[in-house]
Design a protein around this motif. Structure first.
Motif, mmCIF file in Angstrom:
data_model
loop_
_atom_site.group_PDB
_atom_site.id
_atom_site.type_symbol
_atom_site.label_atom_id
_atom_site.label_comp_id
_atom_site.label_asym_id
_atom_site.label_seq_id
_atom_site.Cartn_x
_atom_site.Cartn_y
_atom_site.Cartn_z
ATOM 1 N N ALA A 45 9.595 20.893 49.276
ATOM 2 C CA ALA A 45 9.816 21.562 47.987
ATOM 3 C C ALA A 45 11.130 21.064 47.398
ATOM 4 C CB ALA A 45 9.885 23.066 48.188
ATOM 5 N N ASP A 46 11.244 21.161 46.078
ATOM 6 C CA ASP A 46 12.474 20.753 45.393
ATOM 7 C C ASP A 46 13.697 21.433 46.009
ATOM 8 O OD1 ASP A 46 10.551 19.610 43.750
ATOM 9 O OD2 ASP A 46 11.409 20.393 41.893
ATOM 10 N N SER A 47 13.555 22.682 46.393
ATOM 11 C CA SER A 47 14.675 23.460 46.925
ATOM 12 C C SER A 47 15.206 22.917 48.253
ATOM 13 C CB SER A 47 14.263 24.923 47.102
ATOM 14 O OG SER A 47 13.197 25.028 48.025
ATOM 15 N N GLN A 48 14.445 22.050 48.917
ATOM 16 C CA GLN A 48 14.879 21.479 50.188
ATOM 17 C C GLN A 48 15.733 20.225 50.006
ATOM 18 O OE1 GLN A 48 10.626 21.706 51.702
ATOM 19 N NE2 GLN A 48 11.788 21.967 53.617
ATOM 20 N N LEU A 49 15.792 19.717 48.794
ATOM 21 C CA LEU A 49 16.567 18.511 48.517
ATOM 22 C C LEU A 49 18.035 18.848 48.312
ATOM 23 C CD1 LEU A 49 14.207 16.772 45.922
ATOM 24 C CD2 LEU A 49 14.371 16.327 48.387
ATOM 25 N N PRO A 50 18.910 17.881 48.580
ATOM 26 C CA PRO A 50 20.318 18.107 48.256
ATOM 27 C C PRO A 50 20.476 18.341 46.753
ATOM 28 C CG PRO A 50 20.065 16.148 49.634
ATOM 29 C CD PRO A 50 18.692 16.573 49.205
ATOM 30 N N ALA A 51 21.465 19.138 46.388
ATOM 31 C CA ALA A 51 21.754 19.370 44.974
ATOM 32 C C ALA A 51 22.010 18.032 44.282
ATOM 33 C CB ALA A 51 22.963 20.279 44.832
ATOM 34 N N GLY A 52 21.520 17.916 43.071
ATOM 35 C CA GLY A 52 21.769 16.712 42.289
ATOM 36 C C GLY A 52 20.732 15.617 42.417
ATOM 37 N N VAL A 53 19.815 15.743 43.368
ATOM 38 C CA VAL A 53 18.749 14.746 43.504
ATOM 39 C C VAL A 53 17.738 14.978 42.386
ATOM 40 C CG1 VAL A 53 16.833 13.920 44.946
ATOM 41 C CG2 VAL A 53 19.044 14.475 45.991
ATOM 42 N N THR A 54 17.364 13.906 41.705
ATOM 43 C CA THR A 54 16.394 13.971 40.620
ATOM 44 C C THR A 54 15.002 13.715 41.173
ATOM 45 O OG1 THR A 54 18.018 13.157 39.025
ATOM 46 C CG2 THR A 54 15.693 12.938 38.420
ATOM 47 N N VAL A 55 14.095 14.641 40.928
ATOM 48 C CA VAL A 55 12.709 14.458 41.347
ATOM 49 C C VAL A 55 11.982 13.715 40.234
ATOM 50 C CG1 VAL A 55 10.550 15.605 41.981
ATOM 51 C CG2 VAL A 55 12.740 16.537 42.759
ATOM 52 N N VAL A 56 11.349 12.595 40.600
ATOM 53 C CA VAL A 56 10.579 11.796 39.642
ATOM 54 C C VAL A 56 9.099 11.943 39.984
ATOM 55 C CG1 VAL A 56 12.479 10.195 39.222
ATOM 56 C CG2 VAL A 56 10.826 9.670 41.011
ATOM 57 N N PRO A 57 8.221 11.908 38.978
ATOM 58 C CA PRO A 57 6.797 12.134 39.239
ATOM 59 C C PRO A 57 6.184 11.160 40.255
ATOM 60 C CG PRO A 57 7.231 12.242 36.891
ATOM 61 C CD PRO A 57 8.490 11.749 37.548
ATOM 62 N N ALA A 58 6.531 9.880 40.120
ATOM 63 C CA ALA A 58 5.974 8.853 41.004
ATOM 64 C C ALA A 58 7.033 7.789 41.248
ATOM 65 C CB ALA A 58 4.725 8.229 40.394
ATOM 66 N N GLY A 59 7.339 7.548 42.513
ATOM 67 C CA GLY A 59 8.374 6.581 42.858
ATOM 68 C C GLY A 59 8.099 5.191 42.311
ATOM 69 N N VAL A 60 6.866 4.736 42.404
ATOM 70 C CA VAL A 60 6.555 3.381 41.929
ATOM 71 C C VAL A 60 6.741 3.277 40.420
ATOM 72 C CG1 VAL A 60 5.069 2.767 43.863
ATOM 73 C CG2 VAL A 60 4.072 3.859 41.865
ATOM 74 N N ALA A 61 6.404 4.320 39.685
ATOM 75 C CA ALA A 61 6.605 4.310 38.238
ATOM 76 C C ALA A 61 8.097 4.344 37.908
ATOM 77 C CB ALA A 61 5.889 5.494 37.591
ATOM 78 N N ASP A 62 8.872 5.120 38.674
ATOM 79 C CA ASP A 62 10.319 5.177 38.475
ATOM 80 C C ASP A 62 10.936 3.806 38.742
ATOM 81 O OD1 ASP A 62 12.766 6.667 37.933
ATOM 82 O OD2 ASP A 62 13.174 6.569 40.079
ATOM 83 N N LEU A 63 10.505 3.157 39.810
ATOM 84 C CA LEU A 63 11.004 1.822 40.137
ATOM 85 C C LEU A 63 10.715 0.840 39.007
ATOM 86 C CD1 LEU A 63 12.275 -0.211 42.077
ATOM 87 C CD2 LEU A 63 10.025 -0.450 43.149
ATOM 88 N N ALA A 64 9.507 0.870 38.491
ATOM 89 C CA ALA A 64 9.143 -0.029 37.390
ATOM 90 C C ALA A 64 9.999 0.251 36.154
ATOM 91 C CB ALA A 64 7.658 0.104 37.055
ATOM 92 N N ALA A 65 10.198 1.533 35.843
ATOM 93 C CA ALA A 65 11.009 1.899 34.673
ATOM 94 C C ALA A 65 12.461 1.462 34.856
ATOM 95 C CB ALA A 65 10.924 3.404 34.426
ATOM 96 N N LEU A 66 13.000 1.642 36.048
ATOM 97 C CA LEU A 66 14.368 1.206 36.310
ATOM 98 C C LEU A 66 14.498 -0.306 36.165
ATOM 99 C CD1 LEU A 66 15.189 3.523 39.352
ATOM 100 C CD2 LEU A 66 16.326 3.568 37.111
ATOM 101 N N GLN A 67 13.512 -1.045 36.670
ATOM 102 C CA GLN A 67 13.540 -2.504 36.536
ATOM 103 C C GLN A 67 13.434 -2.909 35.064
ATOM 104 O OE1 GLN A 67 10.481 -3.322 39.588
ATOM 105 N NE2 GLN A 67 12.033 -4.630 40.541
ATOM 106 N N ASP A 68 12.617 -2.212 34.299
ATOM 107 C CA ASP A 68 12.523 -2.481 32.867
ATOM 108 C C ASP A 68 13.855 -2.251 32.167
ATOM 109 O OD1 ASP A 68 9.852 -3.171 33.065
ATOM 110 O OD2 ASP A 68 9.097 -1.268 32.252
ATOM 111 N N ASP A 69 14.653 -1.314 32.709
ATOM 112 C CA ASP A 69 15.965 -1.001 32.146
ATOM 113 C C ASP A 69 17.071 -1.929 32.652
ATOM 114 O OD1 ASP A 69 14.938 1.054 30.606
ATOM 115 O OD2 ASP A 69 15.495 2.626 32.033
ATOM 116 N N GLY A 70 16.694 -2.937 33.453
ATOM 117 C CA GLY A 70 17.668 -3.918 33.914
ATOM 118 C C GLY A 70 18.192 -3.712 35.325
ATOM 119 N N TYR A 71 17.721 -2.688 36.009
ATOM 120 C CA TYR A 71 18.132 -2.486 37.396
ATOM 121 C C TYR A 71 17.502 -3.549 38.281
ATOM 122 C CZ TYR A 71 20.082 2.141 36.395
ATOM 123 O OH TYR A 71 20.836 3.163 35.902
ATOM 124 N N ARG A 72 18.164 -3.852 39.393
ATOM 125 C CA ARG A 72 17.622 -4.784 40.378
ATOM 126 C C ARG A 72 17.129 -3.987 41.583
ATOM 127 N NH1 ARG A 72 20.618 -6.692 36.459
ATOM 128 N NH2 ARG A 72 20.882 -8.937 36.349
#
Length: 105
Positions: free
Chosen positions: A74-101
């Protein structure tokens, strides 16, 4: 990162990059995306402490909601400040589109 056993290596890489940036005057924006079995690392006390320390240094941490569901977290089990994203692979693709490596330990 999707492998639980890679947490220490990945966090060491992040610490090394931050140290290099500080010594060289280079600024890095770092996002650590956690999915797959590695999602369970968020429950390990010593890793949570390192997450907190790195967050205070400006490092962002993401957690894949799909991985959380498949591992019963559950979200409550994560450390404070961690952002939950719907899908890791989609987040990775979006970050790469934004110039992240993508760097995988």
């Amino acid at each position: 990162m999707d492998e639980l056993e890679k947490w220490d290596h990945a966090l060491s890489n992040v610490q090394n990059l931050l140290a290099y940036g500080k010594s060289s005057g280079t600024s890095y924006t770092i996002v650590v995306l956690i999915n797959g079995d590695a999602i369970m690392g968020y429950l390990v006390a010593r890793l949570r402490d390192q997450v907190d320390t790195l967050q205070s240094a400006g490092v962002a941490f993401h957690a894949c909601h799909n991985s959380m569901q498949s591992h019963g977290l559950a979200d409550s089990q994560l450390p404070a400040g961690v952002t939950v994203v719907p899908a890791g692979v989609a987040d990775l693709a979006a970050l790469q589109d934004d110039g992240y490596r993508y760097i995988k330990p």
